[in-house]
Design an enzyme around this catalytic site. Structure first.
Site, PDB file in Angstrom:
ATOM      1  N   HIS A   9     -22.612  -6.291  14.719  1.00 43.99           N
ATOM      2  CA  HIS A   9     -22.828  -7.602  15.326  1.00 43.99           C
ATOM      3  C   HIS A   9     -24.040  -7.535  16.251  1.00 43.99           C
ATOM      4  O   HIS A   9     -24.236  -6.533  16.959  1.00 43.99           O
ATOM      5  CB  HIS A   9     -21.628  -8.003  16.198  1.00 43.99           C
TER       6      HIS A   9
ATOM      7  N   LYS B 189     -12.156 -16.641  23.105  1.00 44.76           N
ATOM      8  CA  LYS B 189     -11.799 -15.247  23.401  1.00 44.76           C
ATOM      9  C   LYS B 189     -12.864 -14.611  24.288  1.00 44.76           C
ATOM     10  O   LYS B 189     -12.546 -13.884  25.243  1.00 44.76           O
ATOM     11  CB  LYS B 189     -11.684 -14.445  22.096  1.00 44.76           C
TER      12      LYS B 189
ATOM     13  N   CYS C 146     -14.246  -7.714  19.456  1.00 38.89           N
ATOM     14  CA  CYS C 146     -15.488  -6.936  19.341  1.00 38.89           C
ATOM     15  C   CYS C 146     -16.670  -7.618  20.025  1.00 38.89           C
ATOM     16  O   CYS C 146     -17.492  -6.951  20.672  1.00 38.89           O
ATOM     17  CB  CYS C 146     -15.810  -6.675  17.875  1.00 38.89           C
TER      18      CYS C 146
ATOM     19  N   SER D  50       0.807  -1.233   0.000  1.00 39.84           N
ATOM     20  CA  SER D  50       0.000   0.000   0.000  1.00 39.84           C
ATOM     21  C   SER D  50       0.832   1.272   0.000  1.00 39.84           C
ATOM     22  O   SER D  50       0.256   2.367  -0.040  1.00 39.84           O
ATOM     23  CB  SER D  50      -0.894   0.025   1.253  1.00 39.84           C
TER      24      SER D  50
END
Ligand code: NAP
Ligand code: 3JN
Length: 343
Positions: free
Chosen positions: A250, A221, A136, A48
């Site tokens: 989510h 997790k 998350c 990139s």
């Protein structure tokens, strides 16, 4: 050793993984919250280098991330995967820069606090240069549960089922859902690369790799991170993590058993007063949060709040959160904000 380098009022910030889903959102959040950076650097892989990413009214030229990238940088927001975080940790800390890492690389390290500011900002007091952002799915659950746990003698057991958006698996996965949906509708052969199975018009009942005993790593997790954030090893967590054909945000269905009684009205009041939580719940009128409608928001939305009468002191609820914002980019920037010198 606890970190003792003072943070300048206007730190230099590096976004490591700036071309990715989370990195781009970090730049947006820094801008939207008017983070007082004196300079923002965008870092990514050699692929990139020279490309640009949008920031404020212009663009920042992306630089290849090297160990020298962190000289003169005060805060590095990392979202380039666990391997990259591990590779650069020493160079970052040696440069006197605090690393706020979105990956799982250091979340279980004893010298690394795992922080959601609404829940355990006190843990920032003992960081030694590296601070971890939780997964998350864990962040989504612990933000509202903090307010409830404080009013119900702590948490005994959580049963959680997740409905995780494709973008949780990164840019390639998000594009795969778009393209596969079109392929499906056009009756073309499906391209399956980012996920193990078809994601368009399907759900996939696993996230991340097997870790044994029938458990996948995303579920593991959620178990270990929840205990560490609450500082309470006795909390039992039973997750099932599922990928659904939603682009972003989510959802989670929770059944929680508390140590002491908490009725639905008291729970609603606690949630309404909790930072980072919005209650959107009107049973009679079919009002509840939905992932397709929450893109770009910052709070954890709570609906379907009700008693779970199958256990003592039980509550059930439904959560929705934009996992790229509060689940990753926003949480990291909020951590950075707490490191700034207090006015
Ligand atoms: P992504 O869209 O695939 O972006 C990955 C980023 O990492 C890109 O900027 C990529 O740069 C960079 N990168 C990859 N290899 C690199 C290398 N060797 N050196 C430097 N940069 C490198 O993934 P994402 O969704 O943003 O997630 C990134 C990480 O954030 C995940 O791996 C995870 O640890 C964490 N995370 C993600 C989420 C989520 O909801 N998506 C939530 C929590 C945590 P190039 O463009 O140059 O390849
Ligand atoms: O799949 C999701 O919805 C969230 C994904 C998170 C993620 C993706 C790749 C690598 C992680 C994470 O944050 O745990 C990792 C990782 O760092 O292990």
């Amino acid at each position: 050793m606890t970190w003792n380098k003072p943070m300048p009022e206007h730190p230099v910030v590096a976004v490591a993984g700036a071309t990715g889903v989370v990195g781009r959102e970090m730049l947006k959040v820094l801008e939207q919250r008017n983070f007082p950076a004196s300079k923002v650097k965008a870092l990514a892989s050699a692929r990139s280098a020279g490309k640009t990413v949008p920031f404020k009214d212009g663009e920042i030229v992306v630089e290849e991330m090297t160990p020298e990238s962190f000289e003169g940088v005060d805060i590095a927001l990392f979202s380039a995967g666990a391997g990259v975080s591990k590779k650069f940790r020493q160079a970052v800390v040696d440069a006197g820069c605090v690393m706020i890492d979105n990956s799982s690389a250091f979340r279980q390290d004893e010298d690394v606090p795992l922080v959601v500011p609404e829940v355990n900002s006190h843990d920032l007091a003992w960081h030694s240069g590296v601070i971890a952002n939780p997964n998350c799915s864990t962040i989504e659950m612990v933000v509202p549960l903090k307010a409830l746990a404080d009013n119900a003698g702590g948490i005994k057991r959580i049963v959680v089922n997740t409905y995780q958006a494709a973008s949780g698996a990164g840019m390639k996965a998000m594009n795969e859902l778009y393209n596969q949906t079109r392929e499906f509708l056009d009756e073309e052969p499906l391209t399956i690369e980012a996920f193990s199975d078809q994601i368009a018009f399907n759900v996939i009942p696993h996230i991340d790799v097997p870790v044994g005993d029938g458990v996948y790593k995303e579920e593991w997790k959620m178990v270990v991170e929840t205990k560490k954030i609450f500082g309470d090893d006795s909390i039992q967590v039973a997750p099932t993590c599922v990928r659904v054909p939603v682009l972003r945000c989510h959802a989670e269905s929770l059944n929680v058993e508390f140590n002491e009684p908490i009725d639905v009205d008291a729970a609603r009041r606690a949630l309404e007063a909790a930072p980072g939580v919005t209650v959107e719940d009107d049973y009679e009128n079919f009002v509840y949060p939905m992932p397709g409608l929450k893109q770009g928001t910052d709070d954890v939305y709570v609906g379907r709040l009700r008693a779970d009468t199958t256990v003592e002191n039980g509550l059930a609820m439904w959560l929705v959160m934009d996992q790229i914002r509060k689940g990753a980019a926003l949480n990291a920037v909020q951590i950075a904000e707490t490191l700034l010198p207090q006015a």
